[in-house]
Write a protein that holds these residues in place. Sequence first.
Motif, short mmCIF file in Angstrom:
data_model
loop_
_atom_site.label_atom_id
_atom_site.label_comp_id
_atom_site.label_asym_id
_atom_site.label_seq_id
_atom_site.Cartn_x
_atom_site.Cartn_y
_atom_site.Cartn_z
N LYS A 1 30.20 50.19 31.73
CA LYS A 1 29.11 49.25 32.04
C LYS A 1 28.12 49.11 30.89
O LYS A 1 27.46 48.07 30.76
N SER A 2 28.00 50.13 30.05
CA SER A 2 27.01 50.10 28.98
C SER A 2 27.58 49.59 27.66
O SER A 2 26.85 49.50 26.67
N LEU A 3 28.87 49.27 27.63
CA LEU A 3 29.50 48.82 26.39
C LEU A 3 29.37 47.31 26.23
O LEU A 3 29.31 46.57 27.22
N PRO A 4 29.34 46.80 24.98
CA PRO A 4 29.33 45.34 24.76
C PRO A 4 30.58 44.71 25.36
O PRO A 4 31.68 45.27 25.27
N ARG A 5 30.43 43.55 25.95
CA ARG A 5 31.54 42.88 26.64
C ARG A 5 32.72 42.66 25.71
O ARG A 5 33.89 42.82 26.10
N GLU A 6 32.43 42.25 24.48
CA GLU A 6 33.50 41.93 23.53
C GLU A 6 34.22 43.17 23.01
O GLU A 6 35.20 43.06 22.27
N SER A 7 33.74 44.35 23.41
CA SER A 7 34.36 45.60 22.97
C SER A 7 35.04 46.34 24.11
O SER A 7 35.33 47.53 23.99
N LEU A 8 35.29 45.65 25.22
CA LEU A 8 35.82 46.32 26.41
C LEU A 8 37.09 45.65 26.91
O LEU A 8 37.17 44.42 26.93
N MET A 9 38.04 46.48 27.31
CA MET A 9 39.25 45.97 27.97
C MET A 9 39.47 46.78 29.25
O MET A 9 39.51 48.01 29.22
N LEU A 10 39.61 46.08 30.36
CA LEU A 10 39.90 46.70 31.65
C LEU A 10 41.39 46.55 31.94
O LEU A 10 41.96 45.47 31.74
N ILE A 11 42.01 47.61 32.43
CA ILE A 11 43.38 47.52 32.94
C ILE A 11 43.28 47.89 34.41
O ILE A 11 42.90 49.02 34.76
N VAL A 12 43.62 46.95 35.29
CA VAL A 12 43.24 47.07 36.70
C VAL A 12 44.45 46.91 37.63
O VAL A 12 45.47 46.31 37.26
N THR A 13 44.31 47.43 38.83
CA THR A 13 45.33 47.27 39.86
C THR A 13 45.20 45.89 40.53
O THR A 13 44.19 45.21 40.38
N GLY A 14 46.22 45.52 41.28
CA GLY A 14 46.12 44.31 42.09
C GLY A 14 46.89 43.12 41.55
O GLY A 14 46.50 41.97 41.76
N SER A 15 48.02 43.36 40.88
CA SER A 15 48.79 42.26 40.30
C SER A 15 49.43 41.36 41.35
O SER A 15 49.85 40.25 41.04
N GLN A 16 49.50 41.83 42.61
CA GLN A 16 50.14 41.05 43.67
C GLN A 16 49.13 40.45 44.64
O GLN A 16 49.47 40.05 45.75
N GLY A 17 47.86 40.41 44.23
CA GLY A 17 46.84 39.76 45.05
C GLY A 17 46.33 40.61 46.19
O GLY A 17 45.71 40.08 47.12
N GLU A 18 46.56 41.93 46.14
CA GLU A 18 46.11 42.81 47.21
C GLU A 18 44.59 42.71 47.38
O GLU A 18 43.85 42.85 46.41
#
Length: 555
Positions: A288-305
């Motif tokens: 949350k405290s990092l610059p947006r352009e320096s962040l990558m999220l890898i997240v669950t939910g590829s099937q629309g769960e």
Amino acid sequence: MSNERVIYLPLGGAGEIGMNAYVYGYGRPGKEKLILVDLGVTFPDMDTSPGVDLILPDISWLVERKDDLEAIFITHAHEDHVGAIGHHYERLEAPIYARAFTADIAVRKLAEHGHPATAVKVVRPWPKMTEAGPFSVGFVPVSHSIPESAGLVIDTPKGRIVHTGDFKIDTDPGVGEPFDHAMWEDLGKDGVLALMCDSTNVFSAHEGRSEATVGPEIEKLIASAKGMVAATTFASNVARVKTLAEAGQRAGRSVCLMGRSMRRMIEAAVETGVLQDFPTTVSPEDAKSLPRESLMLIVTGSQGERRAASAQLANGKYQGIKLKEGDMFLFSSKTIPGNERGVIRIINQFSELGVDVIDDSSGRYHVSGHANRPDIERMHDLIKPQMVVPMHGEHRHLREHAKICDAKGVRGVLVVNGMMMDLTATPPRVAEYVETGRTYLDGSVQVGALDGVVRDRIRMALNGHVTVNIILDEDHEILGDAWCETMGLAETGTSDAPLLDILEEDLSQAMGRSARKLRANDDKLEEELRRVVRQSASGEVGKKPEVTVIISRMS
């Protein structure tokens, strides 16, 4: 002459994609010793199974023969192959054999239900063999979209069976073992009775692509992004998660994993040694405290769960992090048929936020973990079996696979759930039809598909519900008027009067006309009042609701 036979009985996974459970048996008819390959789940949808948490195979036939069940073998750790192990273990209580990564996942699932970790035995891969009654079983490494996937060699006194499990021919999978042509060809050199073969991608005519081909494309895409980047894939596709994380790292971004199943899979892969050199990650709190352009999220939910990280981000916020205009969201996954609406809903929600969504329509950012038709045929050629039994597919996949076999001069045997096939008969024949089906995990309990719970829920969803209350005295005369409560129905109908008023008036008239003999019989009175309500509601709002009648009697 010996009358022992080898039988094959799918309880799930043959005629559907998901809920895999395959029984093999050897012995005299009705006296066979058995093994079970895989015990998976499939997932509910709001149309056919509203409110259900998971769908499990009905293993009643196997439970009745649990004393003859020698072992359970799990080919890999996808939910449709291992997801039911914790739910059904208590009913089977057979030892479970799996490779280390799969065993780690299986132990976690057993622990959730209070079952001992000692039930799971870690086995080494081929040529190591495990004895289970009359069977000798070996785990043969195969490339798929999850680490340490395996096909099985199942040796019986009547010949060898090769069970591919889920597979693709990939010599550079990134994480996990590459496909070894020579090893698989060696399995068939002394003859194979039957090849039980994955059919998922049988309609894909082009050769399958390697996992290695998606890395450069993903790197280019992430390097070009300006704002925050989020990507989703199957949590179990550890190789893809690593590819995404490395792409983010090379683009100078901090990587954050979001979603319990994502973190659990990576932890298991690291603990069991199948995943090394995974990029350092940051916690959601630090992200949350990092610059947006320096962040990558890898997240669950590829099937629309609906409850996964992707859906939460699309709804506005997840663990304090928001996506906004100029950010990018990547689906590095294929949408499983049936999940399209959920995925499209999320895409549109992101679009409303101004987020640029990249899906796999270009084919650049995802490759399947299943063999396409040329690779399926290559497997046939490597093993050279007496017969091929298509598995892991809907009926159309199995049928097409069998047709391919027949066209090549190989016997293709179409077997669906509940067909017990005698593989040693000449020709192979159906020995028996077994009743199969599914059970629902509904909250904390399992209910049968025919128990009526889900059926009633669907009826209420379609037609609404009315509760009718009446009070009768000891002479069976009504005290006061009948009164109603409604749920899921319009408040007014064609008469422009409140629906409740209409229903209660019609009930009062019906009670006034009713004979004393009817009012003295609760069952018949309930039936009559239900008929009145359904008829009245149909005339007013065009619906015939579910009706609960409560009759109270004063003594």
